[in-house]
Design an enzyme around this catalytic site. Structure first.
Site, PDB file in Angstrom:
ATOM      1  N   GLU A  52       0.700  -1.132   0.043  1.00 56.31           N
ATOM      2  CA  GLU A  52      -0.074  -0.174   0.067  1.00 56.31           C
ATOM      3  C   GLU A  52       0.779   1.322   0.033  1.00 56.31           C
ATOM      4  OE1 GLU A  52      -2.869  -0.500   3.440  1.00 56.31           O
ATOM      5  OE2 GLU A  52      -4.106  -1.735   1.901  1.00 56.31           O
ATOM      6  N   LYS A  57      -2.281 -11.813   7.729  1.00 56.85           N
ATOM      7  CA  LYS A  57      -3.587 -11.661   8.513  1.00 56.85           C
ATOM      8  C   LYS A  57      -4.338 -13.052   8.290  1.00 56.85           C
ATOM      9  CE  LYS A  57      -3.799  -6.834   7.135  1.00 56.85           C
ATOM     10  NZ  LYS A  57      -4.794  -5.521   6.748  1.00 56.85           N
ATOM     11  N   ASP A  87      -8.418  -9.097   3.630  1.00 58.17           N
ATOM     12  CA  ASP A  87      -8.281  -7.761   4.574  1.00 58.17           C
ATOM     13  C   ASP A  87      -9.601  -7.860   5.663  1.00 58.17           C
ATOM     14  OD1 ASP A  87      -7.162  -5.799   5.974  1.00 58.17           O
ATOM     15  OD2 ASP A  87      -7.668  -4.362   4.420  1.00 58.17           O
ATOM     16  N   GLU A 126     -12.711  -2.582  11.843  1.00 61.78           N
ATOM     17  CA  GLU A 126     -12.650  -1.827  10.691  1.00 61.78           C
ATOM     18  C   GLU A 126     -13.786  -1.990   9.750  1.00 61.78           C
ATOM     19  OE1 GLU A 126      -8.949  -2.174   8.343  1.00 61.78           O
ATOM     20  OE2 GLU A 126      -9.575  -0.990   6.787  1.00 61.78           O
ATOM     21  N   TRP A 160      -9.562  -1.611  -5.159  1.00 62.38           N
ATOM     22  CA  TRP A 160      -9.966  -0.759  -3.896  1.00 62.38           C
ATOM     23  C   TRP A 160     -11.580  -0.103  -4.097  1.00 62.38           C
ATOM     24  CZ3 TRP A 160      -5.499   3.124  -2.804  1.00 62.38           C
ATOM     25  CH2 TRP A 160      -4.324   2.465  -2.418  1.00 62.38           C
TER      26      TRP A 160
HETATM   27  C1  GCV Z   1      -2.843   0.300   8.548  1.00 66.05           C
HETATM   28  C2  GCV Z   1      -6.053  -2.211   5.523  1.00 66.05           C
HETATM   29  C3  GCV Z   1      -6.331  -0.912   6.499  1.00 66.05           C
HETATM   30  C4  GCV Z   1      -5.464  -0.100   6.384  1.00 66.05           C
HETATM   31  C5  GCV Z   1      -4.535  -0.721   6.953  1.00 66.05           C
HETATM   32  C6  GCV Z   1      -3.855  -1.642   6.063  1.00 66.05           C
HETATM   33  C7  GCV Z   1      -2.814  -2.826   6.800  1.00 66.05           C
HETATM   34  O1  GCV Z   1      -5.844  -1.899   4.204  1.00 66.05           O
HETATM   35  O2  GCV Z   1      -7.816  -0.259   5.693  1.00 66.05           O
HETATM   36  O3  GCV Z   1      -6.050   1.247   7.288  1.00 66.05           O
HETATM   37  O4  GCV Z   1      -3.228   0.079   7.280  1.00 66.05           O
HETATM   38  O5  GCV Z   1      -4.860  -2.764   5.960  1.00 66.05           O
HETATM   39  O6  GCV Z   1      -3.175  -3.769   7.492  1.00 66.05           O
HETATM   40  O7  GCV Z   1      -1.681  -2.371   6.355  1.00 66.05           O
END
Ligand code: GCV
Length: 663
Positions: free
Chosen positions: A264, A332, A337, A365, A498
């Site tokens: 990212e 993760k 995500d 989130e 996205w």
């Molecule tokens: C900390 C997702 C979230 C981001 C987060 C990212 C990550 O994309 O929306 O806010 O960034 O994961 O885990 O690095």
């Protein structure tokens, strides 16, 4: 706010004196640690001192003896009765502290406190929180106020808050914390920031908690003024070595680094033609003399890929076995995500020569922020039904903590922090057992309350899946804040991955992402038995159907309904369940103090309204593709699609607006 929490403790004591039938108001600041002190005590130093202080202050039973004994596993303990006495034995002081909290937990939850014969051993040596806290005090994906560690004007963290934070974590076995966001600013390693890190480390140490930092891979350039951050460059290695030495001079038990690299837009070794292994190993080598570790994240995906779910595997499998032994790959739980439901990330069963840890997201989130009651332990348990706990080295959780009076924004979100710690200690604990423990300590051990609320908590995750994205749907959230539904969202020039249509792929034929062998081949990343199961639309579990298949609208489901009708029913079930939650909570009024009762009730109402929003927005939008009626026995939308598409939720509804998300 710290003062508010201190005041609360004092008020509780006063109110105890005038105890009346109705429970006194509480603001949630004491978390699950609501025991009243029995004496005032001197402060004794060190981790063993903390154990003694906690027992002297809160334990109401007979004498407790703390004994060290060699040969027991790290952090493990036994608790045994010997006549009047209770003996806690452990190989280290942290074990004694965990034993002390075990006793206090039993006492607070109304369990029998005689005749102990307990042996506990944690599944993992490292049980760690990740805070996505920024140097300016905002918290990325935080829904509970600002950071308890960092602030724009560099005010020192409030020691009373840090102490309560440390107690809460130690009471559930958490022994590490990463103090800053994985989207790390180079200044996390500046002299001023390291001084604050040291201050926090000093306050957490008596509770057996070590601190860690997220680092920005380009720090040698941005902070050190070097021309490169190439991990194989001698000047870069020297820069990191000096920086690490500086850190350990300040914090001799510093834990190590967490790294988000080439993900990212964050910098990483690939910017210099090097691999993740080159980057991670360089840092591991400079940390090794100090016994530090590197947690290197596998959250990587590039815009040009045809399937984001494939990418971590593609990048990390070729590196299996190439990482130093003080590197852990942090993955993760799912391949995309933190969605309400994902299959497990296939890396967990594919990497065989690389130490791995799972990253769960405690902050919600994608699960209604701090407005929705969603108990996450059933989701984490689902993960462990696919991934053997013993295949992992550690467990990390992205914290849901901020400076809100009740710490987590929603009283029931505290249960997710609690459950994370308990599962990191013992992943085979049942989610219900954990909910019962938490309820008894946080509210009351009254049996009918605990039975009703633990059932509600157990049901809450599936309910959230149903009203947000059932049957394998994923990532159809509003752009940026990820709070509400926006399955229609696209924008010129935006990365396809996205935007929701990339994930749901709705058309006149059906709905869902074809990840079969005929599609993107993602099923092939799973072990053969699962791969076969997922590849066939008739054997794929229905709760992952639209994850792995582009499902025809008329596909026949196990219920006998068509896929479209089933989708409508699932959204409907979700809405109805949130109303049931409200009714259950209403009936619990006699057991709960007025303040927390009303605060939770307010949130449950928001959740019930949001569920209708999700239901209406998604069904009306997908109906433009399915061209089928909403079944008669399903509640019909009360909104229309245009209304839903124009609706802009005020940002104050869900979080702190300063994070400036782009996706
Ligand atoms: C900390 C997702 C979230 C981001 C987060 C990212 C990550 O994309 O929306 O806010 O960034 O994961 O885990 O690095």
């Amino acid at each position: 706010m710290g003062t508010k929490r201190g005041l609360m403790a004092a008020c509780l004591l006063l109110l105890a004196v005038w105890s009346t039938a109705a429970p006194s108001d509480e603001d949630g600041s004491l978390l699950w640690l609501r025991q009243k002190p029995t004496t005032t005590t001197n402060t004794i130093t060190g981790v063993k001192g903390t154990a003694m202080t906690e027992l002297q202050t809160y334990w109401q039973g007979g004498p407790v003896v703390l004994k060290r004994q060699k040969g027991l596993a790290r952090d493990s303990y036994t608790i045994k009765s010997q006549g009047e006495k209770t003996i806690i034995t452990a190989s280290n002081d942290a074990g004694l502290l965990y034993g002390a909290y075990h006793l206090l937990r039993l006492q607070q939850s109304g369990q029998p406190c005689t005749s102990f014969d307990i042996h506990e051993q944690p599944a993992y040596d490292l049980r760690i929180l990740n805070h996505w806290d920024n140097p300016n005090g905002t918290v990325e994906r935080g829904f509970a106020g600002r950071s308890i560690f960092w602030s724009e004007d560099s005010t020192k963290p409030n020691p009373a808050i840090i102490k309560q934070y440390a107690r809460a974590n130690a009471s559930i076995g958490i022994n590490g914390t990463v103090l800053n966001n994985v989207n790390a600013k180079p200044e996390a390693l500046s002299a001023a920031s390291l001084q604050t890190t040291k201050d926090i480390a000093d306050q957490l140490r008596p509770y057996g908690i070590r601190v860690y930092l997220s680092i920005n891979f380009a720090s040698p350039i941005k902070l050190g003024g070097l021309k490169t951050a190439d991990p194989l460059d001698a000047s870069v290695i020297r820069w990191w070595k000096d920086k690490v030495d500086e850190i350990y001079k300040l914090i001799p038990d510093f834990g190590g680094f967490l790294v988000k690299a080439n993900s990212e837009g964050e910098p990483g070794p690939q910017d210099f033609g090097r691999s993740h292994a080159d980057g991670a190993n360089m840092l591991a080598d400079v940390l090794r003399p100090h016994k530090g570790i590197v947690m290197w994240r596998a959250f990587v995906y590039a815009p040009q890929s045809d399937d984001r779910a494939n990418q971590a595997y593609l990048e990390f499998m070729p590196l299996d076995g190439q990482f130093r032994d003080n590197v852990i790959i942090q993955i993760k739980n799912g391949p995309i995500d933190f969605q309400p439901r994902e299959p497990y990330s296939p890396l967990f069963t594919a990497l065989t020569r690389t130490p791995m840890m799972v990253e769960f997201q405690i902050t919600q989130e994608y699960l209604g922020a701090a407005n929705h009651l969603v108990y996450l332990a059933p989701m984490w348990q689902e993960f462990f039904s696919f991934v053997k706990p013993s295949s992992l080295k550690a467990m990390a959780g992205v914290a849901n903590i901020g400076d809100d009076t009740n710490w987590c924004g929603h009283h029931f979100a505290q249960a997710n922090w609690y459950a994370f710690g308990r599962l990191a200690w013992n992943p085979s604990l049942s989610s219900r057992e954990i909910a019962e423990e938490w309820l008894a300590q946080t509210f009351t051990s009254e049996a009918s309350f605990v039975a009703a609320l633990s059932q509600l908590m157990q049901d809450s995750r599936e309910t959230c899946v149903n009203y947000m994205m059932p049957l394998g749907l994923h990532h159809i959230f509003a752009n940026g804040h990820h709070y509400g539904p926006m399955p229609w969202f696209t924008a010129p020039g935006m990365r396809a991955d996205w935007t929701p249509p990339y994930y749901h792929r709705a058309d006149s034929i059906g709905l869902g992402f074809d990840r079969t062998r005929a599609g993107t081949g993602n099923v092939g990343q799973y072990p053969e038995s699962l791969s076969r199961l997922y590849n066939d639309i008739n054997t794929c579990p229905e709760n992952l159907l639209a994850w792995f298949h582009h499902v025809p609208w008329d596909h026949r489901m196990q219920s006998g309904r068509t896929f479209w009708d089933e989708l409508c029913h699932k959204y409907d079930e979700g809405v109805k369940a949130t109303r049931h939650f409200l009714a259950v909570w209403d009936a619990m009024q006699p057991y709960v103090d007025r303040q927390r009762y009303e605060e939770v009730q307010r949130k449950l109402r928001i959740q019930a309204r949001d569920a209708v929003w999700w239901h209406d927005a998604c069904l009306l939008y997908f109906q433009t593709f399915s061209r089928r009626p909403i079944p008669q026995d399903v509640e019909h939308p009360v909104h229309n699609l245009d209304e839903m598409m124009q609706f802009q939720i005020p940002i104050t509804m869900y979080e702190n607006p300063e994070c400036g998300y782009t996706k």
